[in-house]
Enzyme design. Structure first.
Site, mmCIF file in Angstrom:
data_model
loop_
_atom_site.group_PDB
_atom_site.id
_atom_site.type_symbol
_atom_site.label_atom_id
_atom_site.label_comp_id
_atom_site.label_asym_id
_atom_site.label_seq_id
_atom_site.Cartn_x
_atom_site.Cartn_y
_atom_site.Cartn_z
ATOM 1 N N HIS A 164 -3.488 -15.263 9.340
ATOM 2 C CA HIS A 164 -2.663 -14.074 9.536
ATOM 3 C C HIS A 164 -3.445 -12.887 10.097
ATOM 4 O O HIS A 164 -3.112 -11.743 9.838
ATOM 5 C CB HIS A 164 -1.987 -13.696 8.220
ATOM 6 N N PRO B 73 0.822 -1.200 0.000
ATOM 7 C CA PRO B 73 0.000 0.000 0.000
ATOM 8 C C PRO B 73 0.861 1.256 0.000
ATOM 9 O O PRO B 73 1.737 1.419 0.841
ATOM 10 C CB PRO B 73 -0.825 -0.124 1.285
ATOM 11 N N GLU B 74 0.623 2.105 -0.986
ATOM 12 C CA GLU B 74 1.286 3.404 -1.046
ATOM 13 C C GLU B 74 0.208 4.446 -0.779
ATOM 14 O O GLU B 74 -0.902 4.097 -0.402
ATOM 15 C CB GLU B 74 1.945 3.573 -2.426
ATOM 16 N N ARG C 18 2.540 -10.896 5.435
ATOM 17 C CA ARG C 18 3.996 -10.788 5.411
ATOM 18 C C ARG C 18 4.601 -10.421 6.770
ATOM 19 O O ARG C 18 5.819 -10.406 6.928
ATOM 20 C CB ARG C 18 4.436 -9.746 4.384
ATOM 21 N N ARG D 82 20.104 18.147 -4.133
ATOM 22 C CA ARG D 82 20.337 16.724 -3.863
ATOM 23 C C ARG D 82 21.093 16.043 -4.983
ATOM 24 O O ARG D 82 20.726 16.130 -6.141
ATOM 25 C CB ARG D 82 18.992 16.005 -3.670
#
Length: 317
Positions: A119, A2-3, A138, A186
DNA sequence: AAGGGCCCCTGAAAGC
DNA sequence: TGCTTTCAGGGGCCCT
């Protein structure tokens, strides 16, 4: 994975279901997922709390809790001990889903199948009879309890990370001249930099590749080497990709589902991620896959040129 | 500041 | 077919 768009979708699906509800019970089935306090203390602390709000910051979900005034249960060791325990009646729950975490709102008897059942790590019971379950195949995600032990290393770490998150890449969080300035100072390569949550927050591996493709920028370009025009195009690409992905309720590759267990539909819109060997939708060249900063990276070698710095690795004459 | 490498963890996919 | 190996990945952490 998930982003930002996935976490935002989860927030939007859960908020109307859980905000305003009171937690009537907590079952911690796997203690390691709760950070900042022990499982029993956690359950005791948040039972009776009302969910006041559900926010998102970067990829973090923040469940704000409101505590009723309640008399402290008399401690078996006497009142003096109470000061050493967790802060009475306080603390929010901060969730990071990492790779495969899911927060699912469901009926108490809901059967989510053998894998998810195996899970399921934390279950909140709500006063309307529903449950909010934390499921994670996970085992990377965590629930941080801010009312826990302030000396807890992992808790402090997470709070610090949260406090140091960079601006969100769109929706007024970051204007392009600022972004241009941030890039200019940067030297890091652009892909790992975009993945750095203290630089901009919310982008993960999938959307970073999509943004760079859309902007026509090679993932190994040095940030400071981007021209003003490129910075502008990249900024626009980030806004567009994030907005469209939220509109389509996220990308489901592997595990992601929203708060009601539904998949998102942005996966079909991915132009490069996971498409190695396929034709670039813009020029037809084969999409390439390489590894950048330890992450699988997909790009079009023709649309995304690495003009700068001679590739000193193996430039055969 | 930057970058490399390892670790956590297990299901899915690839390899044999 | 079935067992074994490899891989994916967000982010902490350590080292250079």
């Amino acid at each position: 994975m998930p982003e930002l768009p996935e976490v935002e979708t989860i927030r939007r699906t859960l908020a109307p279901r859980v905000v305003g509800r009171t937690i009537t019970g907590v079952r911690v089935l796997s203690p390691k997922f709760v950070v900042g306090t022990g499982p029993e203390e956690f359950a005791e602390a948040v039972t009776g709390a009302r969910i006041k709000g559900l926010d998102r910051r970067g990829k973090f979900l923040i469940m704000h809790l409101e505590y009723p005034k309640r008399a402290r249960a008399s401690s078996p060791c006497g009142g003096e001990e109470a000061r050493d325990g967790p802060a009475p009646g306080g603390g929010d729950i901060i969730v990071h889903l990492k790779m495969a975490g899911q927060l699912l709102w469901c009926a108490p008897r809901a059967d989510l199948g053998p894998t998810r059942r195996r899970h399921t790590h934390v279950v909140f019971s709500l006063d309307d009879g529903h449950e909010l379950r934390y499921v994670d195949t996970r085992h990377f995600g965590r629930l941080y309890f801010t009312g826990g032990d302030v000396a807890d290393r992992a808790l402090r770490r997470a709070l610090q990370t949260l406090a140091r998150l960079g601006p969100e890449p769109c929706q007024g969080g970051l204007d392009w001249p600022t972004f241009r300035e941030m890039l200019a100072s940067r030297k890091a390569r652009i892909k790992p930099l975009l993945l750095d949550q203290s630089f901009v927050s919310g982008l993960g591996n999938i959307y970073t590749d999509e943004c760079l493709f859309r902007a026509g920028i090679h993932p190994l370009r040095r940030a400071s080497s981007l021209s003003e025009a490129e910075a502008r195009v990249l900024h626009r690409a980030m806004c567009e990709v994030i907005r469209e992905a939220i509109e389509l309720r996220g990308t489901s590759v592997r595990d992601y589902v929203d708060g009601e267990g539904r998949e998102g539909s942005y996966a079909g819109r991915l132009r490069v991620y996971g498409r190695a060997g396929e034709a670039c939708p813009r020029c037809g060249t084969e999409i390439a896959r390489t590894v950048v900063g330890g992450r699988g990276t997909y790009f079009c070698p023709r649309c995304q040129r690495l003009g700068e710095e001679p590739a000193r690795s193996r430039t055969n004459v």
